[in-house]
Write a protein that holds these residues in place. Structure first.
Motif, PDB file in Angstrom:
ATOM      1  N   UNK A 120       0.828  -1.207   0.000  1.00 18.09           N
ATOM      2  CA  UNK A 120       0.000   0.000   0.000  1.00 18.09           C
ATOM      3  C   UNK A 120       0.861   1.256   0.000  1.00 18.09           C
ATOM      4  N   UNK A 121       1.952   1.219   0.751  1.00 15.19           N
ATOM      5  CA  UNK A 121       2.871   2.361   0.778  1.00 15.19           C
ATOM      6  C   UNK A 121       3.445   2.606  -0.608  1.00 15.19           C
ATOM      7  N   UNK A 122       3.844   1.538  -1.282  1.00 13.94           N
ATOM      8  CA  UNK A 122       4.360   1.672  -2.649  1.00 13.94           C
ATOM      9  C   UNK A 122       3.271   2.236  -3.570  1.00 13.94           C
ATOM     10  N   UNK A 174       0.751   4.017  -2.975  1.00 12.07           N
ATOM     11  CA  UNK A 174       0.348   5.395  -2.687  1.00 12.07           C
ATOM     12  C   UNK A 174       1.403   6.410  -3.119  1.00 12.07           C
ATOM     13  N   UNK A 175       2.547   5.923  -3.580  1.00 11.60           N
ATOM     14  CA  UNK A 175       3.578   6.828  -4.087  1.00 11.60           C
ATOM     15  C   UNK A 175       3.009   7.595  -5.279  1.00 11.60           C
ATOM     16  N   UNK A 176       3.329   8.884  -5.428  1.00 13.31           N
ATOM     17  CA  UNK A 176       2.762   9.680  -6.529  1.00 13.31           C
ATOM     18  C   UNK A 176       2.922   9.041  -7.906  1.00 13.31           C
ATOM     19  N   UNK A 177       4.000   8.297  -8.123  1.00  6.05           N
ATOM     20  CA  UNK A 177       4.235   7.689  -9.423  1.00  6.05           C
ATOM     21  C   UNK A 177       3.239   6.573  -9.724  1.00  6.05           C
ATOM     22  N   UNK A 178       2.681   5.955  -8.684  1.00  4.42           N
ATOM     23  CA  UNK A 178       1.786   4.806  -8.874  1.00  4.42           C
ATOM     24  C   UNK A 178       0.337   5.089  -8.499  1.00  4.42           C
ATOM     25  N   UNK A 179       0.073   6.249  -7.943  1.00  2.00           N
ATOM     26  CA  UNK A 179      -1.247   6.527  -7.379  1.00  2.00           C
ATOM     27  C   UNK A 179      -2.374   6.375  -8.397  1.00  2.00           C
ATOM     28  N   UNK A 180      -2.126   6.748  -9.639  1.00  2.00           N
ATOM     29  CA  UNK A 180      -3.186   6.702 -10.657  1.00  2.00           C
ATOM     30  C   UNK A 180      -3.074   5.511 -11.601  1.00  2.00           C
ATOM     31  N   UNK A 181      -2.338   4.505 -11.186  1.00  2.00           N
ATOM     32  CA  UNK A 181      -2.134   3.343 -12.061  1.00  2.00           C
ATOM     33  C   UNK A 181      -3.081   2.190 -11.750  1.00  2.00           C
ATOM     34  N   UNK A 182      -3.884   2.313 -10.693  1.00  4.20           N
ATOM     35  CA  UNK A 182      -4.681   1.185 -10.233  1.00  4.20           C
ATOM     36  C   UNK A 182      -5.928   1.685  -9.499  1.00  4.20           C
ATOM     37  N   UNK A 183      -6.812   0.745  -9.200  1.00  4.57           N
ATOM     38  CA  UNK A 183      -8.005   1.048  -8.407  1.00  4.57           C
ATOM     39  C   UNK A 183      -8.316  -0.147  -7.525  1.00  4.57           C
ATOM     40  N   UNK A 184      -9.117   0.089  -6.502  1.00  7.53           N
ATOM     41  CA  UNK A 184      -9.572  -0.987  -5.614  1.00  7.53           C
ATOM     42  C   UNK A 184     -11.091  -1.055  -5.671  1.00  7.53           C
ATOM     43  N   UNK A 185     -11.629  -2.253  -5.831  1.00  4.64           N
ATOM     44  CA  UNK A 185     -13.076  -2.431  -5.812  1.00  4.64           C
ATOM     45  C   UNK A 185     -13.577  -2.162  -4.398  1.00  4.64           C
ATOM     46  N   UNK A 186     -14.555  -1.247  -4.217  1.00  4.80           N
ATOM     47  CA  UNK A 186     -14.984  -0.852  -2.866  1.00  4.80           C
ATOM     48  C   UNK A 186     -15.439  -2.003  -1.978  1.00  4.80           C
ATOM     49  N   UNK A 212     -14.812  -5.333  -2.032  1.00  5.30           N
ATOM     50  CA  UNK A 212     -13.897  -6.428  -1.662  1.00  5.30           C
ATOM     51  C   UNK A 212     -12.422  -6.051  -1.718  1.00  5.30           C
ATOM     52  N   UNK A 213     -12.130  -4.795  -2.082  1.00  2.29           N
ATOM     53  CA  UNK A 213     -10.744  -4.346  -2.106  1.00  2.29           C
ATOM     54  C   UNK A 213      -9.907  -4.962  -3.208  1.00  2.29           C
ATOM     55  N   UNK A 214     -10.557  -5.542  -4.219  1.00  2.00           N
ATOM     56  CA  UNK A 214      -9.817  -6.195  -5.302  1.00  2.00           C
ATOM     57  C   UNK A 214      -8.985  -5.181  -6.082  1.00  2.00           C
ATOM     58  N   UNK A 215      -7.743  -5.531  -6.346  1.00  2.00           N
ATOM     59  CA  UNK A 215      -6.824  -4.673  -7.080  1.00  2.00           C
ATOM     60  C   UNK A 215      -7.058  -4.813  -8.581  1.00  2.00           C
ATOM     61  N   UNK A 216      -7.206  -3.690  -9.259  1.00  2.00           N
ATOM     62  CA  UNK A 216      -7.302  -3.682 -10.721  1.00  2.00           C
ATOM     63  C   UNK A 216      -6.403  -2.577 -11.256  1.00  2.00           C
ATOM     64  N   UNK A 217      -5.533  -2.915 -12.167  1.00  2.00           N
ATOM     65  CA  UNK A 217      -4.692  -1.890 -12.773  1.00  2.00           C
ATOM     66  C   UNK A 217      -5.511  -1.118 -13.804  1.00  2.00           C
ATOM     67  N   UNK A 218      -5.088   0.089 -14.115  1.00  2.00           N
ATOM     68  CA  UNK A 218      -5.817   0.929 -15.070  1.00  2.00           C
ATOM     69  C   UNK A 218      -5.193   0.871 -16.467  1.00  2.00           C
ATOM     70  N   UNK A 219      -4.500  -0.195 -16.734  1.00  2.00           N
ATOM     71  CA  UNK A 219      -3.894  -0.421 -18.045  1.00  2.00           C
ATOM     72  C   UNK A 219      -3.791  -1.926 -18.230  1.00  2.00           C
ATOM     73  N   UNK A 220      -3.226  -2.334 -19.357  1.00  6.28           N
ATOM     74  CA  UNK A 220      -3.090  -3.764 -19.655  1.00  6.28           C
ATOM     75  C   UNK A 220      -1.658  -4.040 -20.076  1.00  6.28           C
ATOM     76  N   UNK A 221      -1.105  -5.143 -19.653  1.00  7.74           N
ATOM     77  CA  UNK A 221       0.277  -5.479 -20.003  1.00  7.74           C
ATOM     78  C   UNK A 221       0.408  -5.954 -21.448  1.00  7.74           C
ATOM     79  N   UNK A 222      -0.750  -6.182 -22.115  1.00  6.74           N
ATOM     80  CA  UNK A 222      -0.814  -6.531 -23.544  1.00  6.74           C
ATOM     81  C   UNK A 222      -0.543  -8.000 -23.849  1.00  6.74           C
TER      82      UNK A 222
END
Length: 263
Positions: free
Chosen positions: A210-212, A214-226, A228-238
């Motif tokens: 979570x600390x990582x 929340x770093x400004x470089x990563x803050x907008x790269x992901x989201x959490x489902x309210x 269940x807290x599931x992690x989802x990135x906001x891009x695709x590795x292709x």
């Protein structure tokens, strides 16, 4: 001075192959098959292009296709994800054990064995991590620690080795949004792997992740489902695009999962 890497710290190896590492004397020159990880970022050096080409061939072979059938940027993104996951996971493992490196690490400090498939061998400077390893053993994953804060570790890695690896992939036409999404995915994947291997470390591993994240470089790269807290990135590795017709499977944290009905 030349010295082979030493045996990996056993308690870190127990957290999974991506957390495991070996050690070498600081300032020593690597002996084959060890190489400096910083070779990947050197201008005019073909090490990174060879790595991407090898990943491209491997992805193509998985589907019985010629290498040129897989887009180079797909292979580059997959190669990048593997590299940053290998650099980040040991750091998360140390953080979960409350024993952080005693100083920032640069890519030139790290040694690697460039095999494909899973976690390649990685070696860190003994002088930087031995106190951390001992600290982790002393605290045994407890809550108290007199080492550097995890936020400092996140800044050191994200503004140092990880940023250098992101920059190195610029010639492969992979957007920074995808590359930093790979980093966020690697952070979450490391915490998930540590938790699966050692459930008692679930809280410190997820707190460090979570600390990582929340770093400004990563803050907008992901989201959490309210709910269940599931992690989802906001891009695709292709990686799904390596399959014929772009019909490959999606990763569990992919932003495209919703569009495919959650598969």
């Amino acid at each position: 001075m030349t010295e082979p890497a030493a045996t990996p710290p056993p308690h870190l190896a127990a957290l999974g192959p991506f957390c495991a590492f070996e050690t070498h004397a600081e300032g020593s020159e690597p002996t084959p098959p060890w190489r400096k990880l910083s070779e990947l970022t050197e201008e005019g050096n073909d090490v990174l292009r060879e790595r991407v080409a090898s990943v491209r061939a491997s992805l193509a072979a998985n589907y019985g296709r010629p290498s040129e059938a897989v887009e180079q940027r797909v292979a580059a993104s997959v190669a990048h994800l593997g590299l940053v996951a290998r650099v980040i996971s040991p750091a998360l493992g140390l953080a979960a054990l409350h024993g952080l490196p005693s100083r920032p690490l640069a890519l030139g400090d790290l040694r690697w064995g460039s095999a494909l498939g899973g976690a390649f061998r990685l070696s860190l400077p003994r002088e930087a991590v031995t106190p951390a390893v001992a600290e982790g053993v002393r605290h045994g994953g407890g809550a108290d620690s007199d080492t550097r804060p995890v936020s400092t570790l996140a800044e050191d890695l994200l503004a140092g080795p990880v940023r250098d690896l992101v920059a190195a992939f610029a010639p492969f036409s992979v957007s920074p949004h995808i590359l930093w999404g790979n980093v966020a995915s690697a952070v979450n994947g490391a915490a998930t792997g540590i938790t699966a291997a050692a459930p008692s470390l679930a809280h410190p591993a997820r707190a460090a992740a979570l600390t990582f994240l929340q770093h400004p470089q990563l803050r907008n790269t992901h989201a959490r489902t309210p709910h269940n807290g599931r992690f989802t990135r906001r891009s695709c590795c292709l990686i799904y695009r390596a399959a014929p017709g772009g019909g490959g499977a999606l990763c569990g944290d992919c932003v495209l999962l919703h569009g495919r009905g959650g598969r």
